[in-house]
Design a protein around this motif. Structure first.
Motif, short mmCIF file in Angstrom:
data_model
loop_
_atom_site.label_atom_id
_atom_site.label_comp_id
_atom_site.label_asym_id
_atom_site.label_seq_id
_atom_site.Cartn_x
_atom_site.Cartn_y
_atom_site.Cartn_z
N PHE A 146 0.85 -1.41 0.01
CA PHE A 146 0.06 -0.07 -0.07
C PHE A 146 0.92 1.30 0.02
CE2 PHE A 146 -4.09 -2.09 2.48
CZ PHE A 146 -3.99 -2.95 1.47
N SER A 147 0.39 2.33 -0.32
CA SER A 147 0.84 3.71 0.05
C SER A 147 1.21 4.06 1.18
CB SER A 147 -0.01 4.59 -0.88
OG SER A 147 -1.02 5.00 0.20
N GLY A 148 2.04 5.04 1.52
CA GLY A 148 2.25 5.18 2.93
C GLY A 148 0.98 5.68 3.76
N GLY A 149 0.11 6.51 3.28
CA GLY A 149 -1.03 7.06 3.87
C GLY A 149 -2.22 5.72 4.18
N GLU A 150 -2.06 4.79 3.03
CA GLU A 150 -2.99 3.51 3.58
C GLU A 150 -2.39 2.65 4.45
OE1 GLU A 150 -4.84 3.10 -1.25
OE2 GLU A 150 -2.67 2.27 -0.44
N GLN A 151 -1.10 2.68 4.37
CA GLN A 151 -0.35 1.83 5.54
C GLN A 151 -0.53 2.56 6.98
OE1 GLN A 151 3.75 1.03 4.92
NE2 GLN A 151 3.34 -0.39 3.05
N GLN A 152 -0.53 3.64 6.96
CA GLN A 152 -0.76 4.35 8.27
C GLN A 152 -2.25 4.23 8.81
OE1 GLN A 152 -0.23 8.68 8.48
NE2 GLN A 152 -0.43 8.82 10.41
N ARG A 153 -3.17 4.37 7.75
CA ARG A 153 -4.59 3.94 8.42
C ARG A 153 -4.84 2.43 8.48
NH1 ARG A 153 -7.61 5.57 3.34
NH2 ARG A 153 -5.78 6.07 2.44
N VAL A 154 -3.93 1.70 7.84
CA VAL A 154 -4.28 0.26 8.49
C VAL A 154 -3.57 -0.03 9.89
CG1 VAL A 154 -3.27 -2.07 8.08
CG2 VAL A 154 -4.05 -0.76 6.11
N ASN A 155 -2.53 0.88 10.23
CA ASN A 155 -1.69 0.70 11.37
C ASN A 155 -2.90 1.42 12.64
OD1 ASN A 155 0.43 -0.13 12.74
ND2 ASN A 155 1.56 1.97 12.73
N ILE A 156 -3.47 2.46 12.25
CA ILE A 156 -4.46 2.94 13.31
C ILE A 156 -5.68 2.08 13.43
CG2 ILE A 156 -6.35 4.95 13.28
CD1 ILE A 156 -4.07 6.46 11.75
N ALA A 157 -5.99 1.40 12.35
CA ALA A 157 -7.18 0.25 12.46
C ALA A 157 -6.70 -0.82 13.60
CB ALA A 157 -7.79 -0.15 11.04
N ARG A 158 -5.65 -1.16 13.17
CA ARG A 158 -4.90 -2.23 13.91
C ARG A 158 -4.93 -1.73 15.57
NH1 ARG A 158 -1.51 -6.97 13.71
NH2 ARG A 158 0.05 -6.87 15.33
N GLU A 182 -10.15 13.40 10.55
CA GLU A 182 -11.23 13.76 11.45
C GLU A 182 -11.66 12.26 12.28
OE1 GLU A 182 -14.44 14.89 13.51
OE2 GLU A 182 -12.66 15.98 12.65
N VAL A 183 -11.54 11.22 11.34
CA VAL A 183 -11.94 9.94 11.57
C VAL A 183 -10.91 9.49 12.92
CG1 VAL A 183 -12.12 7.46 11.02
CG2 VAL A 183 -12.95 8.90 9.58
N VAL A 184 -9.72 9.84 12.74
CA VAL A 184 -8.77 9.34 13.78
C VAL A 184 -9.00 10.06 15.11
CG1 VAL A 184 -6.41 9.24 14.36
CG2 VAL A 184 -6.94 8.52 11.89
N LEU A 185 -9.25 11.32 14.82
CA LEU A 185 -9.50 12.38 15.97
C LEU A 185 -10.89 11.67 16.55
CD1 LEU A 185 -8.64 15.85 14.72
CD2 LEU A 185 -7.24 14.10 16.43
N GLN A 186 -11.78 11.44 16.09
CA GLN A 186 -13.06 10.55 16.76
C GLN A 186 -12.62 9.36 17.13
OE1 GLN A 186 -16.07 10.57 13.62
NE2 GLN A 186 -16.05 12.77 13.41
#
Length: 225
Positions: A146-158, A182-186
């Motif tokens: 994945f791209s860097g941003g996508e990997q970061q979002r996977v990391n956050i989900a995990r 905004e999703v992450v802050l929520q």
């Protein structure tokens, strides 16, 4: 929930005559349940070092690090593994996973390790991936592609798939667009509401102002400060 007392750390440069570099001394802080504390300070001041000591990756030279009832500074590797599985989550800046494992299973893994039924764990993972705008067509693929941003979002989900009582967040909104930020802050706000103790590094001043209840300047823990 997180309590640091009289913590000190130094690094020994074995390839430079075993020179000892003091990094931190007398560090102290406390994070209560339902509270988010932000670490601030100049680059190189020790924010990430402090987080890694709480996580158990770096050994402390002296002092104590309590996460719940466990002193990480003196804990055994087995105790630290259990702490990470049940109590302490960590969202780092980098996704480190076994290659070829599907994204859905990467996110579900913390729940699977706790014995949560696979169907329930994957449903929770799917909900978070959807919330963080990772397209379903990518879920069967390894996030290493994945791209860097996508990997970061996977990391956050995990990091948020299990409701950890304590969380360490290292730049969780870096490189995210406005919608995903905004999703992450929520997610952080929801974790606080359910009583998680959160310690984070936020270079995003707007995010820091929104979710942090107070700030700790690690410059105060510099040797001789």
């Amino acid at each position: 929930m997180i309590r640091v007392q009289d913590l000190s750390k130094s690094f020994t440069l074995h390839n430079q005559g075993s020179a000892v570099i003091p990094v931190m001394e007398g560090a102290h802080l406390q994070v209560a349940r339902g509270e988010c504390v932000g670490l601030v300070g100049a680059s190189g001041s020790g924010k990430s070092t402090l987080m890694r000591m709480i996580w158990g990756n770096y050994l402390a030279a002296s002092g104590r690090i309590w996460v719940g009832d466990l002193d990480v500074a003196s804990a055994s590797p087995r105790q630290i593994i259990r702490l990470r599985r049940e109590t302490l989550g960590y969202v780092s800046q980098f996704l480190r996973v076994v290659p070829r494992v599907p994204t859905l299973d990467v996110v579900a893994e913390p729940l699977l390790n706790l014995g949560v039924p696979a169907e329930t764990a994957r449903a929770r993972a799917a909900a978070l991936l959807t919330q963080l705008n990772i397209p379903e067509r990518l879920w069967p693929l390894s996030p290493t592609t994945f791209s860097g941003g996508e990997q970061q979002r996977v990391n956050i989900a995990r990091g948020f798939v299990h409701h950890y009582p304590a969380l360490l967040l290292d730049e969780p909104t870096a490189s995210l667009d406005a919608a995903n930020r905004e999703v992450v802050l929520q997610l952080i706000e929801e974790a606080k509401t359910r009583g998680a103790a959160i310690l984070g590094i936020f270079h995003d001043a707007g995010a820091r102002d929104r979710v942090c209840d107070r700030l700790v300047d690690v410059a105060a823990f510099a040797p001789g400060a």
